[in-house]
Structure formats: C-alpha cells, structure tokens
Design a protein around this motif. Structure first.
Motif: not given
Ligand code: CTP
Ligand code: MG
Ligand code: K
Length: 171
Positions: A143-159, A165-171
């Motif tokens: 769980m600790l690993f997921l809490l630390l790692f997920t923000p990077f997945v989230h930023w990567g997926a949004n970028y 071109g699926w969304k207008s902002v990279p966050w």
C-alpha cells in the motif's frame, strides 16, 4: 518493502482502479451527475467534469479489466467471482473518491479542471483501496508503494492524454 515481484503484484492488484479513473476522459461527457445543481455556497456540487457516462463507463471498463486479469492470473484471485467483485469495488471506489475530490475542490472554490495536488493523484486510490479491502487486500508495504508510485502513473497518464489531444490540460 519486499521484492520487485511484490511491487508488481501491487500494481496488478490496483490496475482496475487506474483504468476506471483514466477512462472517463475518453468515454465521459453529457449530463453532469450534479444535474447542474449548486451547494449552499452557491457553487456547483461537483461540476461539469463529473458525468454519468464517465461514472458508468469507468466502472464498466475497470470491471472488464478484472475479467481479463482473472484469465491471465486465475490463481491470484481464486475465482472469477472474486476477480469481478474486486475489480468492481476498486473501480467504483476509485470513482467515488474522484467525485469526493471534486466536491472538495468546488467547496474551496477551485474551478473544474484546476489541479489539486495530492487530492487528484491519491483521492481515488485511497477510496479504491478502502472499498476493495473487505474482498482482497495487499500488505501495508505494498500500500505504501502504491501511495508513493501512483502520483507518477497519474501524471504520466494525464500527460499522455494531453499529448493525444484527449484533454486540454496536462494534469
Ligand atoms: N469525466 C467524466 N465523468 C467522471 C469523471 C471524469 O466525464 N465521473 C471526464 C470529464 O470530461 C473530465 C475528464 O474526464 O473533464 C477528466 O477528469 P478529471 O480530471 O477528474 O476532471 P476535471 O475536469 O479535472 O474536474 P475536477 O476539477 O472536478 O476534478
Ligand atoms: Mg482534472
Ligand atoms: K480527478
């Protein structure tokens, strides 16, 4: 925290939540869940970024990911029923967490689409883990690993979604 394989299993475990949280960018739109209603502060309950189609589509896609996961690693889940229930709870939990985040963002007067660091990256994860807990869980180290790692997945997926071109902002 454990071996590499234990970290990979943690990502495998939470995968439906990632898909549920990411897919509304593609499948969402249409009628907002709050129906345009406002809270007593005069601002939107959730805002136009939270739609019924996004909610239903995200839960459906996340749950289907769980079906695929079962056929790839049946031993990890024990039964198809467990895999599907787990994936449904991870997906539904993720999207409830996302809605809660939007409710909080509107209360502190952040407009739809404004970033809220922490809330945006972890709200859905914490809610997903909590919903899934009764069916199947991971160790506290995972769980600790997921809490630390997920923000990077989230930023990567949004970028990626921004570059596609699926969304207008990279966050
Ligand atoms: N989306 C949706 N329905 C949901 C969640 C998301 O239709 N239940 C779609 C919307 O088009 C949304 C996009 O996915 O704009 C990205 O999701 P998110 O970043 O969570 O929403 P925001 O637009 O940033 O809105 P908020 O400020 O409320 O988080
Ligand atoms: Mg956003
Ligand atoms: K969000």
């Amino acid at each position: 925290m454990g071996s590499l394989s234990s970290l990979l299993w943690a990502l495998w475990y939470v995968l439906p939540a990632y898909f549920a949280n990411a897919s509304p960018v593609l499948v969402g739109g249409g009628r907002p869940i709050d129906g345009g209603r406002t809270w007593r502060d005069g601002r939107r309950l959730l805002g136009d970024g939270k739609t019924w189609r996004g909610l239903a589509g995200g839960v459906t896609i996340g749950t289907l990911v769980g079906v695929l996961q079962y056929y790839i690693t049946p031993g990890y889940y024990g039964s198809l029923k467990t895999a599907v229930l787990l994936a449904f709870l991870l997906s539904f939990g993720a999207l409830i967490g996302d809605l809660t985040g939007s409710f909080i963002k509107r209360r502190v007067n952040l407009p739809r689409g404004a970033p809220a660091v922490g809330l945006d990256q972890l709200g859905f994860l914490i809610s997903a883990l909590a919903f899934a807990y009764p069916v199947k869980t991971v160790s506290s180290g995972q769980m600790l690993f997921l809490l630390l790692f997920t923000p990077f997945v989230h930023w990567g997926a949004n970028y990626l979604a921004y570059r596609m071109g699926w969304k207008s902002v990279p966050w």
